[in-house]
Design an enzyme around this catalytic site. Structure first.
Site, PDB file in Angstrom:
ATOM      1  N   THR A   1      33.217  36.902  37.807  1.00 16.84           N
ATOM      2  CA  THR A   1      34.528  36.245  37.728  1.00 16.84           C
ATOM      3  C   THR A   1      34.767  35.849  36.277  1.00 16.84           C
ATOM      4  OG1 THR A   1      35.919  34.398  38.494  1.00 16.84           O
ATOM      5  CG2 THR A   1      33.581  33.948  38.222  1.00 16.84           C
TER       6      THR A   1
ATOM      7  N   ARG B   1      38.037  45.917  38.496  1.00 17.82           N
ATOM      8  CA  ARG B   1      36.976  45.008  38.950  1.00 17.82           C
ATOM      9  C   ARG B   1      36.326  45.529  40.233  1.00 17.82           C
ATOM     10  NH1 ARG B   1      39.086  38.777  37.873  1.00 17.82           N
ATOM     11  NH2 ARG B   1      40.483  39.265  36.147  1.00 17.82           N
TER      12      ARG B   1
ATOM     13  N   CYS C   1      41.634  26.295  27.535  1.00 17.55           N
ATOM     14  CA  CYS C   1      41.414  27.460  28.395  1.00 17.55           C
ATOM     15  C   CYS C   1      40.007  27.507  28.988  1.00 17.55           C
ATOM     16  CB  CYS C   1      41.710  28.746  27.639  1.00 17.55           C
ATOM     17  SG  CYS C   1      40.672  29.012  26.181  1.00 17.55           S
TER      18      CYS C   1
ATOM     19  N   ARG D   1      37.070  27.823  36.437  1.00 17.20           N
ATOM     20  CA  ARG D   1      37.234  27.001  37.639  1.00 17.20           C
ATOM     21  C   ARG D   1      36.390  27.551  38.779  1.00 17.20           C
ATOM     22  NH1 ARG D   1      39.818  28.197  42.079  1.00 17.20           N
ATOM     23  NH2 ARG D   1      40.620  30.085  41.087  1.00 17.20           N
ATOM     24  N   ARG D   2      36.410  28.869  38.968  1.00  9.95           N
ATOM     25  CA  ARG D   2      35.598  29.469  40.024  1.00  9.95           C
ATOM     26  C   ARG D   2      34.114  29.330  39.714  1.00  9.95           C
ATOM     27  NH1 ARG D   2      39.402  34.725  40.056  1.00  9.95           N
ATOM     28  NH2 ARG D   2      40.938  34.074  41.623  1.00  9.95           N
TER      29      ARG D   2
ATOM     30  N   ARG E   1      53.725  42.638  32.654  1.00 11.81           N
ATOM     31  CA  ARG E   1      52.484  43.269  32.209  1.00 11.81           C
ATOM     32  C   ARG E   1      52.331  44.624  32.899  1.00 11.81           C
ATOM     33  NH1 ARG E   1      48.136  38.882  33.643  1.00 11.81           N
ATOM     34  NH2 ARG E   1      46.718  40.504  32.901  1.00 11.81           N
TER      35      ARG E   1
ATOM     36  N   ARG F   1      36.274  40.527  33.519  1.00 10.32           N
ATOM     37  CA  ARG F   1      37.728  40.593  33.342  1.00 10.32           C
ATOM     38  C   ARG F   1      38.204  41.998  33.659  1.00 10.32           C
ATOM     39  NH1 ARG F   1      40.289  39.550  28.186  1.00 10.32           N
ATOM     40  NH2 ARG F   1      42.149  39.791  29.463  1.00 10.32           N
ATOM     41  N   GLY F   2      39.529  42.189  33.600  1.00 11.03           N
ATOM     42  CA  GLY F   2      40.114  43.484  33.908  1.00 11.03           C
ATOM     43  C   GLY F   2      41.044  43.365  35.095  1.00 11.03           C
ATOM     44  N   ASN F   3      41.815  44.433  35.355  1.00 12.66           N
ATOM     45  CA  ASN F   3      42.727  44.379  36.498  1.00 12.66           C
ATOM     46  C   ASN F   3      41.933  44.474  37.803  1.00 12.66           C
ATOM     47  OD1 ASN F   3      42.493  47.224  37.349  1.00 12.66           O
ATOM     48  ND2 ASN F   3      43.608  47.675  35.451  1.00 12.66           N
ATOM     49  N   VAL F   4      42.598  44.201  38.912  1.00 12.77           N
ATOM     50  CA  VAL F   4      41.912  44.133  40.202  1.00 12.77           C
ATOM     51  C   VAL F   4      41.206  45.442  40.525  1.00 12.77           C
ATOM     52  CG1 VAL F   4      42.260  43.888  42.693  1.00 12.77           C
ATOM     53  CG2 VAL F   4      43.435  42.347  41.107  1.00 12.77           C
TER      54      VAL F   4
ATOM     55  N   LYS G   1      49.922  30.861  37.269  1.00 10.36           N
ATOM     56  CA  LYS G   1      48.609  30.351  36.840  1.00 10.36           C
ATOM     57  C   LYS G   1      48.244  30.841  35.446  1.00 10.36           C
ATOM     58  CE  LYS G   1      45.830  33.951  39.086  1.00 10.36           C
ATOM     59  NZ  LYS G   1      45.328  34.536  37.835  1.00 10.36           N
ATOM     60  N   ASP G   2      48.917  31.899  34.957  1.00 13.31           N
ATOM     61  CA  ASP G   2      48.659  32.404  33.609  1.00 13.31           C
ATOM     62  C   ASP G   2      49.532  31.738  32.548  1.00 13.31           C
ATOM     63  OD1 ASP G   2      46.761  34.188  34.543  1.00 13.31           O
ATOM     64  OD2 ASP G   2      48.204  35.800  34.840  1.00 13.31           O
TER      65      ASP G   2
ATOM     66  N   SER H   1      49.477  46.034  34.348  1.00 16.90           N
ATOM     67  CA  SER H   1      48.438  46.244  35.352  1.00 16.90           C
ATOM     68  C   SER H   1      49.069  46.650  36.682  1.00 16.90           C
ATOM     69  CB  SER H   1      47.618  44.968  35.544  1.00 16.90           C
ATOM     70  OG  SER H   1      48.384  43.987  36.225  1.00 16.90           O
TER      71      SER H   1
END
Length: 328
Positions: free
Chosen positions: A149, A177, A261, A153-154, A30, A171-174, A100-101, A32
């Site tokens: 988030t 965010r 999901c 789960r979180r 990807r 959402r979005g890249n780190v 995890k993805d 990102s």
């Protein structure tokens, strides 16, 4: 978007040979900043193992383009489809994913395998606060504070700890965010994976949260075509067997639960001091007000059986009703 990681001196594979007919391997990932940083790390490992340049090929996935809920695209598989297609059509030779993805309820495309799971990084979740806010922990947040988030789960576990918090979709890249957090007008805090900060070398204050991670958290999975025997053999040298054992237990559990999901499912396998493999699994309602939990131990060679047992135990305790009660 491409980068070249040049071949370096031979490392532990002195005399190793492979027969692709080219002097360069293409690594798909990807686009990102985090994904590219992870790809550079894997490319460097491969270049040290064999005398081969690695070209990093950035691939924009449907999941990256879509800023809405991933369930609208059929789940986390939206992060993989274009990369899988590039592998199958020989646009790239191997790929790297955050495990995890990788969906647990969808089989890999025929002909693709994961010859390597890299040694697991930190699996913890951390809470971050706007720079200059003065907040240092969740306890500092006022009643009704806004926390960002995208992980169900979180959201569920935050609901158990602080049901007053307004957990909002982010959402979005780190980097994006963190930018939205520091802007100060949307969120009072956000939750990220600690490993993502480490891989991007981002040092800023945070609080480590006491939460069960996502299945596969902290694991980078390296994928290739099964028919490319020499590439698969090379990549297997990156495999970390204890991590593979933990992955086998966690993903067997995830497959047995047959979630979707939007299912808040958490799972963590690890080795105990006595050498036994431990697996803890949890299933939540969306707000965390109800949950079921199972925890057991087994010999490492029984990782798959342990995962199947934990899944069955969670379902017997009511996990099926919790999963089915959440809209897809």
């Amino acid at each position: 978007m491409t980068e070249i990681v040049p071949a370096r001196r031979r490392g532990e594979l002195e005399g190793f040979s492979w027969e692709t007919g080219e002097g360069r391997l293409k690594l798909g990932t990807r686009t990102s900043p985090l994904a590219m940083a992870q790809a550079r790390m894997v490319a460097g490992m491969v270049s040290r193992l064999a005398r081969v340049d690695v070209e990093i090929v950035g691939i924009m996935t449907t999941g990256d383009k879509h800023q809405g809920d991933l369930s609208e695209l059929g789940g986390k598989g939206a992060y993989l489809r274009e990369i899988d297609r590039a592998l199958l059509t020989r646009g790239v030779d191997f790929a790297v994913h955050c495990l995890k993805d990788v969906p647990g309820d969808v089989p890999l495309p025929d002909g693709l395998i994961f010859p390597a799971y890299l040694e697991r990084d930190d699996t913890g979740d951390v809470m971050l606060f706007p720079m200059g806010s003065g907040h240092e922990s969740m306890a500092d947040l006022p009643y009704g504070a806004r926390v960002g988030t995208s992980a169900v789960r979180r959201r569920a576990q935050l609901g158990r700890i602080r049901p007053d918090l307004r957990v909002e979709y982010l959402r979005g890249n780190v980097n994006s965010r963190l930018g939205r957090l520091d802007a100060g007008n949307e969120f009072d805090a956000i939750v990220l994976a600690r490993a993502s900060l480490d891989r991007l070398d981002l040092a800023r204050p945070h609080e480590v949260l006491d939460m069960i991670p996502a299945v596969g958290a902290g694991v980078l999975a390296v994928q290739c075509r099964e028919s490319d025997r020499h590439i698969a053999e090379l990549l297997r040298l990156l495999d970390h067997e204890p991590t593979r054992t933990c992955v086998r237990a966690e993903r067997t559990m995830l497959h047995g639960l047959q979630g979707h999901c939007n299912s808040p499912i958490a799972g963590r396998a690890r080795f105990e001091r006595d050498g036994q493999l431990s697996l803890e699994g949890m299933v939540f309602t969306r707000d965390g007000s109800q949950f079921v939990r199972s925890h057991d131990w087994a010999a490492p060679r029984e990782a798959a059986a342990l995962g199947a047992y934990i899944a069955g135990d969670l379902l017997r305790k009511g996990g099926r009703d919790l999963i089915d009660g959440i809209p897809h």
